[in-house]
Design an enzyme around this catalytic site. Structure first.
Site, mmCIF file in Angstrom:
data_model
loop_
_atom_site.group_PDB
_atom_site.id
_atom_site.type_symbol
_atom_site.label_atom_id
_atom_site.label_comp_id
_atom_site.label_asym_id
_atom_site.label_seq_id
_atom_site.Cartn_x
_atom_site.Cartn_y
_atom_site.Cartn_z
ATOM 1 N N HIS A 178 5.250 10.215 1.054
ATOM 2 C CA HIS A 178 3.770 10.781 1.831
ATOM 3 C C HIS A 178 4.595 12.165 1.631
ATOM 4 O O HIS A 178 3.650 13.311 2.198
ATOM 5 C CB HIS A 178 4.487 10.868 3.349
ATOM 6 C CG HIS A 178 4.289 9.368 4.090
ATOM 7 N ND1 HIS A 178 4.331 9.251 5.511
ATOM 8 C CD2 HIS A 178 5.299 7.865 4.004
ATOM 9 C CE1 HIS A 178 3.663 7.709 5.794
ATOM 10 N NE2 HIS A 178 4.159 7.019 4.758
ATOM 11 N N ASP A 196 8.452 4.331 -1.321
ATOM 12 C CA ASP A 196 7.746 3.813 -0.288
ATOM 13 C C ASP A 196 6.668 2.987 -0.632
ATOM 14 O O ASP A 196 5.826 3.493 -0.486
ATOM 15 C CB ASP A 196 7.648 4.808 0.418
ATOM 16 C CG ASP A 196 7.159 4.467 2.055
ATOM 17 O OD1 ASP A 196 7.490 3.733 2.552
ATOM 18 O OD2 ASP A 196 6.315 5.522 3.173
ATOM 19 N N ASP A 248 0.912 -1.330 0.071
ATOM 20 C CA ASP A 248 0.073 0.303 0.145
ATOM 21 C C ASP A 248 0.678 1.198 0.075
ATOM 22 O O ASP A 248 2.609 1.604 -0.254
ATOM 23 C CB ASP A 248 -1.248 0.536 0.920
ATOM 24 C CG ASP A 248 -0.218 0.078 2.449
ATOM 25 O OD1 ASP A 248 0.246 -1.052 2.625
ATOM 26 O OD2 ASP A 248 -0.674 0.789 3.612
ATOM 27 N N GLU A 291 -0.250 -1.285 6.005
ATOM 28 C CA GLU A 291 1.231 -0.885 6.555
ATOM 29 C C GLU A 291 0.827 0.758 7.222
ATOM 30 O O GLU A 291 1.470 1.121 8.483
ATOM 31 C CB GLU A 291 2.333 -0.741 6.228
ATOM 32 C CG GLU A 291 3.399 -0.791 7.005
ATOM 33 C CD GLU A 291 3.982 0.899 7.083
ATOM 34 O OE1 GLU A 291 4.993 0.900 7.809
ATOM 35 O OE2 GLU A 291 3.654 1.475 6.369
ATOM 36 N N GLU A 292 0.296 1.328 6.270
ATOM 37 C CA GLU A 292 0.282 2.684 6.322
ATOM 38 C C GLU A 292 -0.543 3.228 6.591
ATOM 39 O O GLU A 292 -1.367 4.730 7.540
ATOM 40 C CB GLU A 292 0.146 3.942 5.194
ATOM 41 C CG GLU A 292 2.072 3.584 3.843
ATOM 42 C CD GLU A 292 2.792 4.160 4.142
ATOM 43 O OE1 GLU A 292 2.541 5.087 5.240
ATOM 44 O OE2 GLU A 292 4.186 4.357 3.500
#
Length: 617
Positions: free
Chosen positions: A586, A214, A181, A248-249
């Site tokens: 991010h 990421d 994700d 995970e996020e």
């Protein structure tokens, strides 16, 4: 180290046939504070006098011949039994065809917007999970050998568990993990991206898009490494496992949380030789190239601070001490200014009781202390006075305290050496002419490895109990009544957890006989790095320094699987300015250098082959 890590060849330089063209790159890790470098240079002059007046001079032997026990290093580790295969993969990964193929693989993954959100409904209910099915179809199509030769089980629909079964079942498997994700792209940031966030655009130098850094670079890197080894006919002796969560996020509960249960059932407690997940990478720090595998991870605690009392019309206000809004304002100010990072002082004791230490000082047993010792020993441009101070802190409490004060001047370093807290949410009241009946704040804590959730809770209680007494509030903290006024109270002060707390992660050993996995990882990092610098006649030496992860990765669910957990991404980015120092992770303009990505694949291949033939894991 050569005898301890038998079954592998060690050398300062890779074989000449493995020299690959590259450019030197730098990347900021969690321990590289640009502002601190400038600050330390200025401070070194001040410390020259300080060392004479306060410490009587620092031991000069630390400056001339620092003990390797302070920051032990191994040489680059190259496969021995698999040497021919490794050489073949080096030539293969150095080709323009392989680079183009790798770019296409990553770009294709980026083009599938596998976003995860907070508070999503369960899999099968929330349609936003459906995009992961498309991502799985993509992986099956572009990695045909992986899907033909490895066992694949899907856990909770979208969690991926691959097992490449080895020939020797007595050897502990190794686990490589990443997450599928990505964080959502802000709805109003589209115009700020140099290239569209899900384009996977390659500009001849970098691959652009959400997930490129990421963490689809890690996921695609792992699968590409396995696919490459399969193409060359490799059959592992030691089982290789890959596990990919999908939220995970957004806490990881649906993905890694469920994967951990089946992995524990399959391999047992401490059943894996080591685990490698995303984390810090490589940076040029104080004139030295340093790799920062994270061997620890901070804990996590969100505390809700709530004040309630009777409301009423604002035209007839109560005394300030009876107003929940006023009490909350004082509470927030106390949290922000009184002791915001736990490492300068503790709150005053309440009624003569001692206050628990919540990582109030830089500990010699801490991972950050190890990191700074490595920088002092190997940082060629670190000011001599700072280098001497760090070295002296091994034995001198005064030097340790002074070092802590210096590091506290930089917010990045300050966050590494103590438990932190941040007031992130404040709310109260519903109308301008109505007294608030309830007000609350949410305070986020990141807990240092030497502390604990209970210590942080106790710290909050000790910090806020005087306020409860000041405002005549009943005080309940984490389900326990702390104090009750002798007269009718003006309201209530309540502390409670917002969500499940997370203790600091167990620290992975980096010294002694039980640190073999760390040594194998370190040697593999150096070998992969050397393959790029050799062709450029780059004489820089890479050192490996353990570090701590401030955030939390999917490894929070894997603690029982192995005592050897590494959060490391082998990122080695090129020439980024301060505004791009984290590759847009991010935020807007997330991207990765294409040569960097190829080296990541080479790192995974090297580590897989080294682990496969190691006799010490």
């Amino acid at each position: 180290m050569q005898s301890d890590l038998s079954a592998a060849r060690f050398s300062e330089k890779p074989p000449s046939s493995s020299a690959l063209a590259s450019r030197q790159r730098t990347r900021r890790s969690a321990f590289v504070g640009v502002s601190l470098i400038v600050f330390l240079a200025f401070l070194s002059t001040k410390l020259q006098g300080l060392r004479k007046t306060r410490f009587g001079g620092y031991p000069q032997q630390f400056l001339s011949s620092a003990s390797t026990a302070v920051c032990p290093q191994v040489d680059a580790l190259f496969p021995n039994r698999n040497a021919d295969l490794w050489e073949t993969t080096l030539q293969q990964t150095a080709s323009s065809h392989f680079k183009a193929r790798s770019i296409d693989l990553l770009a294709g993954a980026v083009q599938i917007p596998t976003e995860s959100y907070d508070a999503m409904q369960p899999v099968g209910v929330d349609p936003r999970w459906d995009v992961f099915g498309e991502f799985h179809a993509y992986l099956a199509r572009v990695f045909p050998l992986v899907h033909a030769n490895l066992k694949l089980q899907k856990i909770n629909t979208y969690g991926l568990w691959y097992e490449w079964t080895g020939l020797n079942s007595t050897l502990k498997p190794v686990l490589f993990t990443a997450h599928q994700d990505v964080v959502p792209v802000g709805p109003f940031t589209g115009g700020e991206w140099t290239h569209p966030p899900y384009s996977g655009y390659f500009d001849g130098h970098r691959v652009w898009g959400r997930g490129s850094a990421d963490d689809k670079n890690g996921l695609i890197g792992i699968l590409t490494a396995i696919e490459t080894l399969l193409e060359n006919g490799f059959t592992p002796t030691r089982t290789i496992v890959a596990a990919f969560g999908f939220d995970e996020e957004a806490s990881g509960l649906e993905g890694a949380g469920e994967l951990a249960k089946v992995l524990l059932g399959a391999y047992g407690q401490d059943g894996l030789a080591f685990i490698v997940d995303e984390g810090d990478g490589i940076s040029k720090t104080f004139g030295t190239v340093v790799a920062y595998p994270c061997v620890a991870e901070k804990g996590y605690l969100d505390v809700v601070v709530e004040v309630t009392s009777p409301g009423g019309h604002s035209s007839v206000p109560p005394d300030h001490t009876a107003s929940p809004g006023f009490a909350l304002a004082f509470t927030v100010l106390t949290l922000v200014f009184a002791d915001h990072r736990y490492s300068r002082r503790s709150p005053r004791p309440v009624r003569g009781q001692s206050v628990p230490r919540a990582a109030r000082t830089l500990s010699r047993a801490s991972v950050p202390f190890q990191t700074f010792q490595c920088l002092a020993q190997y940082g060629s441009t670190l000011p001599p006075a700072i280098k001497a101070l760090i070295a002296d802190s091994v034995n001198s409490d005064m030097a340790l305290h002074t070092l802590e004060g210096i590091l506290s001047k930089d917010k990045l370093y300050r966050s590494q050496i103590g438990t932190t807290q941040a007031v992130d949410v404040v709310s109260g009241g519903v109308k301008s002419n109505a007294l608030p009946e309830e007000a609350h704040a949410v305070v986020n804590h990141r807990i240092l490895a030497e502390s604990s959730v209970s210590a942080v809770r106790e710290h909050n209680v000790a910090l806020l109990q005087p306020l409860a007494e000041k405002f005549n509030l009943s005080f309940n903290a984490f389900g326990v009544g702390v104090s009750q006024p002798g007269v009718p109270s003006s309201g209530n002060l309540t502390l409670r957890d917002l969500s499940d707390a997370l203790e600091p992660a167990p620290v992975t050993p980096t010294n002694g006989e039980i640190s073999a996995p760390y040594q194998v990882l370190s040697g593999s990092i150096k070998a992969a790095y050397n393959t790029r610098r050799a062709a450029n006649n780059d004489n820089s030496t890479l050192i490996v320094a353990p570090s701590i992860m401030s955030g939390n990765t999917d490894t929070q669910f894997y603690w029982k699987l192995s005592p050897h957990i590494f959060r490391y991404g082998h990122g080695n980015s090129a020439g980024l300015g301060p505004e791009d120092i984290l590759d847009g992770i991010h935020t807007v303009n997330e991207s990765i250098d294409a040569d960097d990505f190829v080296e990541i694949i080479r790192f995974y291949i090297t580590l897989m082959l080294n682990a496969d033939e190691s006799s010490v894991l």
